[in-house]
Design a protein around this motif. Sequence first.
Motif, PDB file in Angstrom:
ATOM      1  N   ARG A  57       0.930  -1.239  -0.016  1.00 13.91           N
ATOM      2  CA  ARG A  57      -0.023   0.093   0.058  1.00 13.91           C
ATOM      3  C   ARG A  57       0.923   1.284   0.033  1.00 13.91           C
ATOM      4  N   ASP A  58       0.410   2.233  -0.815  1.00  9.16           N
ATOM      5  CA  ASP A  58       1.408   3.500  -0.640  1.00  9.16           C
ATOM      6  C   ASP A  58       0.330   4.350   0.499  1.00  9.16           C
ATOM      7  N   SER A  59       0.982   5.654   0.552  1.00  2.00           N
ATOM      8  CA  SER A  59       0.541   6.452   1.618  1.00  2.00           C
ATOM      9  C   SER A  59      -0.671   6.789   1.696  1.00  2.00           C
ATOM     10  N   THR A  60      -1.491   6.659   0.372  1.00  3.84           N
ATOM     11  CA  THR A  60      -2.951   7.080   0.464  1.00  3.84           C
ATOM     12  C   THR A  60      -3.789   5.722   0.725  1.00  3.84           C
ATOM     13  N   GLY A  61      -3.157   4.640   0.834  1.00  2.00           N
ATOM     14  CA  GLY A  61      -3.770   3.421   1.095  1.00  2.00           C
ATOM     15  C   GLY A  61      -4.192   2.391   0.004  1.00  2.00           C
ATOM     16  N   LYS A  84       8.504   6.717   0.558  1.00  2.00           N
ATOM     17  CA  LYS A  84       7.813   7.499  -0.473  1.00  2.00           C
ATOM     18  C   LYS A  84       7.213   6.995  -1.597  1.00  2.00           C
ATOM     19  N   ASN A  85       6.257   6.027  -1.219  1.00  2.00           N
ATOM     20  CA  ASN A  85       5.465   5.318  -2.094  1.00  2.00           C
ATOM     21  C   ASN A  85       6.026   4.452  -2.943  1.00  2.00           C
ATOM     22  N   TRP A  94      17.758   0.268  -4.575  1.00  2.00           N
ATOM     23  CA  TRP A  94      17.055   0.633  -5.741  1.00  2.00           C
ATOM     24  C   TRP A  94      15.458   0.803  -5.272  1.00  2.00           C
ATOM     25  N   ARG A  95      15.013   1.776  -5.892  1.00  2.00           N
ATOM     26  CA  ARG A  95      13.427   2.036  -5.613  1.00  2.00           C
ATOM     27  C   ARG A  95      12.800   2.001  -7.035  1.00  2.00           C
ATOM     28  N   PHE A  96      11.438   1.492  -6.951  1.00  2.00           N
ATOM     29  CA  PHE A  96      10.780   1.236  -8.182  1.00  2.00           C
ATOM     30  C   PHE A  96       9.237   2.088  -7.867  1.00  2.00           C
ATOM     31  N   CYS A 102      12.187   2.094 -12.512  1.00  2.00           N
ATOM     32  CA  CYS A 102      13.495   2.421 -11.482  1.00  2.00           C
ATOM     33  C   CYS A 102      13.380   3.920 -11.252  1.00  2.00           C
ATOM     34  N   ALA A 103      13.093   4.378 -10.065  1.00  2.00           N
ATOM     35  CA  ALA A 103      12.971   5.742  -9.667  1.00  2.00           C
ATOM     36  C   ALA A 103      14.124   6.292  -8.856  1.00  2.00           C
ATOM     37  N   ALA A 104      14.787   5.422  -8.333  1.00  2.00           N
ATOM     38  CA  ALA A 104      15.825   5.892  -7.618  1.00  2.00           C
ATOM     39  C   ALA A 104      16.990   4.830  -7.342  1.00  2.00           C
TER      40      ALA A 104
END
Length: 365
Positions: A57-61, A84-85, A94-96, A102-104
């Motif tokens: 889940r992201d920060s919005t649920g 951060k979602n 590594w972030r996706f 790939c975001a970071a």
Amino acid sequence: MQQIIPGNHASISPNLQTSVRKLAINPNQWYVVARSKEVTNQPLAVTIWKQAIALYRDSTGKVHALEDRCPHRQVKLSHGQVIKNELECAYHGWRFNSEGECAAVPYLADNQKLPTCQIRRYPVKEQDGFIWLFPGNKEPNIEPNIEPNIEPMGLPEWDNLNYIATVSVIQTQAHYSYLIENLMDMYHGHLHQDLQAWAEASLQNIDEDENKVHAHYTAQSYYKIDKIWSISQLFFPALRRLHPEPLDVSYVYPHWVSTLGNDFKIYCLLCPVNETETKAYLIHFTSLNAFWRLHKLPVWFRRFIKDSLFGAAQKLLDGLVVQDVKMIEEEQQAFLQNPEIRNYELNRALVSVQKLMKSQVEKSI
């Protein structure tokens, strides 16, 4: 729609019997991979037909589903965390994002660009207390993500205040066809003895089309939920009395649903894992529709009753599952040891079920 009147016997060809036990799934359907309460901001690893998937889940649920694989070193993303979602790999950070891009990369140099690697995103919906996922028939990283044009089957009773729910998880080391056949064959009630909800089942007719097989039985039910005290029958077998009720079971590919009279409805939501492993959620609903006075009470009180009685049939349901799983796994082992041995089947509904499984897989190819 074709209607079949059962005769004295049924015939399953040896070739069909063997091929069904090795069937894949039609990926262009919605499957249930988790309960809503299981998915948090910590990644959850699930598997649907050999495909490892990470849910979070992201920060919005909102729930997201990504291929459970970091393309950097091929380790599982579900070992990581949500930052951060974005889903962060536990190995190198590594972030996706939710699209699988790939975001970071924490140690990316100023003169370096983000890797263009991308992992697969799966369509996912949160509905009626469960997470529904659409595997899709496409090659990962070749075809674009395409949203499905069909909806999940759903459970309209889940939020209905007139129904009390109980959920049992089925984990069986067997092909999904064994579970579906068990659920469609009401003659196996002999197995359950004191846990039995019905007796003297008799198949009357079968309706089928390209998406479902509906078998109508008549039976004797042990339960009659018509007075407030009659719910106690769920806990005290001595209070049960047989009476005639219609018993309908349907394989609505890839799931199963059954009704016994007006008092009970059961769903089995499938998550086939591989050729010899199946997970499923069995959801039992007890109807309170007969208690018309209850409907006049405030909504908050009816909600309190529904929530308080959640799981009222847990012992009954779990007991049925244990007995069924034992038989299903013995069937699987017998097939693996002697696949050439032919079964002798008398229930015509199972012939229709096997043909439906095969046709669904064939049309997805």
